[in-house]
Structure formats: structure tokens, C-alpha cells
Write a protein that holds these residues in place. Structure first.
Motif, PDB file in Angstrom:
ATOM      1  N   ILE A 116      76.798  -5.368 -45.667  1.00  0.00           N
ATOM      2  CA  ILE A 116      76.298  -6.436 -44.774  1.00  0.00           C
ATOM      3  C   ILE A 116      77.441  -7.356 -44.339  1.00  0.00           C
ATOM      4  O   ILE A 116      77.206  -8.375 -43.709  1.00  0.00           O
ATOM      5  N   GLY A 117      78.667  -6.980 -44.679  1.00  0.00           N
ATOM      6  CA  GLY A 117      79.821  -7.819 -44.343  1.00  0.00           C
ATOM      7  C   GLY A 117      80.529  -7.374 -43.076  1.00  0.00           C
ATOM      8  O   GLY A 117      79.915  -6.807 -42.164  1.00  0.00           O
ATOM      9  N   ALA A 118      81.850  -7.607 -43.049  1.00  0.00           N
ATOM     10  CA  ALA A 118      82.641  -7.321 -41.837  1.00  0.00           C
ATOM     11  C   ALA A 118      82.671  -5.836 -41.505  1.00  0.00           C
ATOM     12  O   ALA A 118      82.923  -5.452 -40.361  1.00  0.00           O
ATOM     13  N   PHE A 119      82.415  -4.977 -42.499  1.00  0.00           N
ATOM     14  CA  PHE A 119      82.400  -3.523 -42.259  1.00  0.00           C
ATOM     15  C   PHE A 119      80.955  -3.000 -42.193  1.00  0.00           C
ATOM     16  O   PHE A 119      80.695  -1.836 -42.469  1.00  0.00           O
ATOM     17  N   GLY A 120      80.033  -3.893 -41.876  1.00  0.00           N
ATOM     18  CA  GLY A 120      78.625  -3.521 -41.784  1.00  0.00           C
ATOM     19  C   GLY A 120      77.929  -4.452 -40.797  1.00  0.00           C
ATOM     20  O   GLY A 120      78.412  -4.671 -39.685  1.00  0.00           O
ATOM     21  N   LEU A 121      76.838  -5.039 -41.267  1.00  0.00           N
ATOM     22  CA  LEU A 121      75.986  -5.883 -40.410  1.00  0.00           C
ATOM     23  C   LEU A 121      76.751  -6.946 -39.615  1.00  0.00           C
ATOM     24  O   LEU A 121      76.614  -7.052 -38.392  1.00  0.00           O
ATOM     25  N   ILE A 122      77.564  -7.725 -40.321  1.00  0.00           N
ATOM     26  CA  ILE A 122      78.251  -8.838 -39.643  1.00  0.00           C
ATOM     27  C   ILE A 122      79.287  -8.292 -38.651  1.00  0.00           C
ATOM     28  O   ILE A 122      79.416  -8.804 -37.529  1.00  0.00           O
ATOM     29  N   GLY A 123      79.990  -7.220 -39.043  1.00  0.00           N
ATOM     30  CA  GLY A 123      80.954  -6.600 -38.126  1.00  0.00           C
ATOM     31  C   GLY A 123      80.260  -6.093 -36.869  1.00  0.00           C
ATOM     32  O   GLY A 123      80.752  -6.283 -35.744  1.00  0.00           O
ATOM     33  N   GLY A 124      79.111  -5.449 -37.039  1.00  0.00           N
ATOM     34  CA  GLY A 124      78.350  -4.921 -35.896  1.00  0.00           C
ATOM     35  C   GLY A 124      77.880  -6.049 -34.988  1.00  0.00           C
ATOM     36  O   GLY A 124      77.961  -5.960 -33.759  1.00  0.00           O
ATOM     37  N   GLN A 125      77.403  -7.113 -35.611  1.00  0.00           N
ATOM     38  CA  GLN A 125      76.927  -8.268 -34.828  1.00  0.00           C
ATOM     39  C   GLN A 125      78.096  -8.915 -34.083  1.00  0.00           C
ATOM     40  O   GLN A 125      77.960  -9.322 -32.933  1.00  0.00           O
ATOM     41  N   TYR A 126      79.244  -8.984 -34.738  1.00  0.00           N
ATOM     42  CA  TYR A 126      80.433  -9.566 -34.095  1.00  0.00           C
ATOM     43  C   TYR A 126      80.793  -8.775 -32.831  1.00  0.00           C
ATOM     44  O   TYR A 126      81.008  -9.349 -31.763  1.00  0.00           O
ATOM     45  N   VAL A 127      80.849  -7.455 -32.967  1.00  0.00           N
ATOM     46  CA  VAL A 127      81.233  -6.622 -31.811  1.00  0.00           C
ATOM     47  C   VAL A 127      80.176  -6.744 -30.710  1.00  0.00           C
ATOM     48  O   VAL A 127      80.500  -6.843 -29.519  1.00  0.00           O
ATOM     49  N   ASP A 128      78.918  -6.812 -31.095  1.00  0.00           N
ATOM     50  CA  ASP A 128      77.838  -6.970 -30.121  1.00  0.00           C
ATOM     51  C   ASP A 128      78.037  -8.267 -29.323  1.00  0.00           C
ATOM     52  O   ASP A 128      78.092  -8.271 -28.096  1.00  0.00           O
ATOM     53  N   LEU A 129      78.174  -9.381 -30.039  1.00  0.00           N
ATOM     54  CA  LEU A 129      78.253 -10.672 -29.344  1.00  0.00           C
ATOM     55  C   LEU A 129      79.557 -10.828 -28.573  1.00  0.00           C
ATOM     56  O   LEU A 129      79.585 -11.419 -27.499  1.00  0.00           O
ATOM     57  N   SER A 130      80.638 -10.276 -29.118  1.00  0.00           N
ATOM     58  CA  SER A 130      81.931 -10.484 -28.460  1.00  0.00           C
ATOM     59  C   SER A 130      82.109  -9.580 -27.244  1.00  0.00           C
ATOM     60  O   SER A 130      83.035  -9.772 -26.473  1.00  0.00           O
ATOM     61  N   SER A 131      81.229  -8.584 -27.080  1.00  0.00           N
ATOM     62  CA  SER A 131      81.413  -7.719 -25.902  1.00  0.00           C
ATOM     63  C   SER A 131      80.251  -7.847 -24.922  1.00  0.00           C
ATOM     64  O   SER A 131      80.017  -6.963 -24.112  1.00  0.00           O
TER      65      SER A 131
ATOM     66  N   GLU B 132      81.108  -7.403 -21.274  1.00  0.00           N
ATOM     67  CA  GLU B 132      81.908  -6.221 -20.928  1.00  0.00           C
ATOM     68  C   GLU B 132      81.012  -5.060 -20.521  1.00  0.00           C
ATOM     69  O   GLU B 132      79.841  -5.026 -20.863  1.00  0.00           O
ATOM     70  N   LYS B 133      81.621  -4.088 -19.869  1.00  0.00           N
ATOM     71  CA  LYS B 133      80.859  -2.910 -19.445  1.00  0.00           C
ATOM     72  C   LYS B 133      80.452  -2.091 -20.680  1.00  0.00           C
ATOM     73  O   LYS B 133      81.241  -1.951 -21.620  1.00  0.00           O
ATOM     74  N   ALA B 134      79.251  -1.575 -20.632  1.00  0.00           N
ATOM     75  CA  ALA B 134      78.748  -0.800 -21.768  1.00  0.00           C
ATOM     76  C   ALA B 134      79.590   0.458 -21.999  1.00  0.00           C
ATOM     77  O   ALA B 134      80.015   1.104 -21.051  1.00  0.00           O
ATOM     78  N   ASP B 135      79.801   0.781 -23.250  1.00  0.00           N
ATOM     79  CA  ASP B 135      80.611   1.952 -23.580  1.00  0.00           C
ATOM     80  C   ASP B 135      80.020   2.587 -24.840  1.00  0.00           C
ATOM     81  O   ASP B 135      79.609   1.910 -25.771  1.00  0.00           O
ATOM     82  N   TRP B 136      79.920   3.924 -24.843  1.00  0.00           N
ATOM     83  CA  TRP B 136      79.203   4.618 -25.924  1.00  0.00           C
ATOM     84  C   TRP B 136      79.828   4.372 -27.296  1.00  0.00           C
ATOM     85  O   TRP B 136      79.121   4.132 -28.284  1.00  0.00           O
ATOM     86  N   ASN B 137      81.184   4.403 -27.379  1.00  0.00           N
ATOM     87  CA  ASN B 137      81.830   4.227 -28.684  1.00  0.00           C
ATOM     88  C   ASN B 137      81.490   2.884 -29.307  1.00  0.00           C
ATOM     89  O   ASN B 137      81.261   2.769 -30.502  1.00  0.00           O
ATOM     90  N   LYS B 138      81.456   1.871 -28.439  1.00  0.00           N
ATOM     91  CA  LYS B 138      81.144   0.537 -28.947  1.00  0.00           C
ATOM     92  C   LYS B 138      79.673   0.461 -29.370  1.00  0.00           C
ATOM     93  O   LYS B 138      79.334  -0.125 -30.399  1.00  0.00           O
ATOM     94  N   LEU B 139      78.817   1.062 -28.574  1.00  0.00           N
ATOM     95  CA  LEU B 139      77.387   1.039 -28.907  1.00  0.00           C
ATOM     96  C   LEU B 139      77.142   1.774 -30.236  1.00  0.00           C
ATOM     97  O   LEU B 139      76.376   1.322 -31.085  1.00  0.00           O
ATOM     98  N   GLU B 140      77.842   2.888 -30.398  1.00  0.00           N
ATOM     99  CA  GLU B 140      77.714   3.653 -31.638  1.00  0.00           C
ATOM    100  C   GLU B 140      78.137   2.776 -32.824  1.00  0.00           C
ATOM    101  O   GLU B 140      77.450   2.700 -33.845  1.00  0.00           O
ATOM    102  N   PHE B 141      79.259   2.071 -32.665  1.00  0.00           N
ATOM    103  CA  PHE B 141      79.740   1.172 -33.717  1.00  0.00           C
ATOM    104  C   PHE B 141      78.679   0.112 -34.038  1.00  0.00           C
ATOM    105  O   PHE B 141      78.364  -0.155 -35.203  1.00  0.00           O
TER     106      PHE B 141
END
Ligand code: GRG
Length: 281
Positions: free
Chosen positions: A147-162, A165-174
């Protein structure tokens, strides 16, 4: 037993234990905190993560009741993540499960503190559970990591920070793997720890959880597609409707094949996975 009946029975156990773990404490100065926690914990969540914990234990022929507090702790963590996700500084959602989200029903600072409370209390519940100290330390380590930076919080960070930006499959997968699949995997791994299973069995379950969680999130995107007009990156917006359906099916098959290496009957986990992926709402 029918999977629906299994889910109903286990959900009932979780509801009851959560009420014992977080009573309303009406005479306390912080009673609103307990009311807020109960509002979110008992607002119609499907209890999928606790049910994954129980189903994995049954697969290993262990008594699922030994993990009731671990399952409740994970449900508290899931609830914290939804409360914080709904906040105006994150996804800014006024509704959750067809009810006002917590910051709308109470206030923003109460929602923030309630999420914090559920997260910290979940670890207290695990530490006080009746498992051996060695197992509790392993479980705390697995959950904290997922649930930390390599899980939930990391996923939420990438979601909010992008967001812009244009949608991209690799990021969505992450994002999908970290926001959804990591907690699914944590549930299964906790059960494997409790049941003293070996590394290769733990890996099989991790892969099952990862693929199932990813597929579950894509199905969520597909179901959202008809009802939601939000401009958000989803599996449907990137792959298109039909391709997204195929992707969910492919991940579901991958999840099932991860189970085939386990030297046990995995029908319960397979039935559960099937129900999650074939759901209509
Ligand atoms: C705030 C650290 C932090 C993380 C938030 C979980 C999350 C990350 C965001 C919530 C929104 C979202 C798309 C989550 C993905 C996980 C997911 C599918 C949640 C809904 O789970 P269900 O279907 O919900 O199990 P119920 O309502 O049944 O409990």
C-alpha cells in the motif's frame, strides 16, 4: 456451496467483527470520528478483499476464522483509500456507493482524519491478532509494502500526476496494477503466510492476485463506460470497448493459469474470480 452464499456469509462475519473493532463510543469526545469510520465501513462495500483472504485460506485447508482480524484490517485500509481518493484534493467525488462521500456527509478534515485513523488502526489490529509474532511481522511487512510507494500510494501518485497528460497504456497498466491489484495480491499473500506455504506457492498466488486485480479494474472501466462521461484515461478510452473486453478476458485466463501450479483444488478461488470478472455492476 454457491459462491454468492459464501460471499454473503463471509461478509456478514466481517460486518460484525468491524462493528466490534470500531464501536460508536457515544460518550467519547472523538465520537464523530467513530461515526465517520462506521459510515464509510458500513456503506455497502462488497468485502472482496476479506473474501479473497478467506478463500485462499480455505484453498490451503486452513480455518478462515483465524484471519478474521487480518481481513478486517485490510478492509479498513481499502476504506481509507476510498475516503482519501474522494477528497477534493484527489478525485473530488461527491458520491461513493450511491451515498454522499465521507467529506460531504461530514467534513473534509473529518474525512482526512478518518482515513488516517483507519490506516493506522489497521496495523494495530494486525499486531493484536492471535497469530504468531513471526507471521504478524511478515503480514505487516507485506501489507505496508503493497500500500506504499510501490503499491497503492505509488499508483495513486502516477494517476494524479498524469491527469493532464495523454492516456498511455503502460501508465494505465501501472496505475491499475498498483491501485487495485496490489491489495488483491496482499490479501492472498497474507493467507499464504498464515498457512505456512512455500515461496513458489506464494508466487502463484501473487500472480493470480495481480492478473485478477488488473482484470477486475478493466471490467470496472468497461462498466463505467456506459454510465460515466468523465474525461479520464481508462482501458476503454485507450484500447476501445471490444479490445478492453478481450484484455480483461486474457488477464482472467492468465489469473486462472497461475493457480494451476498449486498442488490443491482451487475451485473456490476460480469461482470467485469468475464471479468478479463476469459481474454486470
Ligand atoms: C488515496 C492512497 C490512496 C489511494 C487511492 C484505491 C484508490 C487509490 C482509489 C480509489 C478509486 C479506484 C479506481 C480504485 C481502484 C480500486 C477499486 C476497483 C476500488 C473499488 O473496489 P471495490 O469494487 O469497491 O471492491 P467496494 O465499494 O465494493 O468496496
Amino acid at each position: 456451496m454457491l459462491i454468492e452464499k459464501y460471499i454473503q456469509e463471509k461478509s456478514h462475519l466481517v460486518d460484525k467483527r468491524l462493528k466490534e473493532l470500531i464501536p460508536l463510543n457515544p460518550g467519547s469526545l472523538q465520537k464523530e470520528l467513530f461515526e465517520a469510520a462506521n459510515y464509510s465501513l458500513h456503506s455497502g462495500g462488497k468485502r472482496l478483499r476479506p473474501i479473497l483472504v478467506f478463500a485462499a485460506l480455505e484453498t490451503f485447508h486452513e480455518d478462515p476464522n483465524v484471519a478474521l482480524d487480518i481481513a478486517c484490517a485490510i478492509e479498513m485500509i481499502h476504506t481509507y483509500s476510498l475516503i482519501h481518493d474522494d477528497l477534493p484534493c484527489m478525485d473530488n467525488d461527491d458520491m461513493r456507493r450511491n451515498k454522499p462521500s465521507l467529506h460531504k456527509a461530514f467534513s473534509e478534515w473529518i474525512a482526512l482524519l478518518t482515513g488516517d485513523y483507519l490506516l493506522t488502526y489497521s496495523f494495530e489490529v494486525i499486531a493484536n491478532s492471535h497469530l504468531s509474532d513471526a507471521k504478524k511481522v511478515k503480514i505487516i511487512s507485506v501489507i505496508a509494502h503493497k500500500i506504499g510507494a510501490f503499491g497503492l500510494i505509488g499508483g495513486q501518485y502516477v494517476d494524479l500526476s498524469s491527469e493532464n497528460e495523454k492516456a498511455d497504456w503502460n501508465k494505465l497498466e501501472f496505475m491499475h496494477i498498483n491501485k487495485t491489484a496490489s491489495l488483491f495480491s496482499a490479501c492472498l499473500e497474507c493467507s499464504a503466510i498464515i498457512a505456512d506455504r512455500n515461496e513458489s506457492e506464494i508466487r502463484s498466488l501473487q500472480n493470480f492476485g495481480k492478473n485478477l486485480g488488473f482484470a477486475y479494474q478493466i471490467v470496472d472501466d468497461i462498466l463505467d463506460y456506459e454510465t460515466n462521461d468523465e474525461e479520464k484515461a481508462t482501458a476503454v478510452s485507450i484500447l476501445g470497448f471490444e479490445e478492453a473486453k478481450l484484455k480483461a478476458e486474457e488477464l482472467f485466463e492468465k489469473a486462472l493459469s497461475s493457480l494451476s501450479t498449486l498442488p490443491l483444488s482451487t475451485d473456490l478461488l476460480k469461482n470467485l474470480a469468475n464471479m468478479l470478472i463476469k459481474r454486470k455492476s
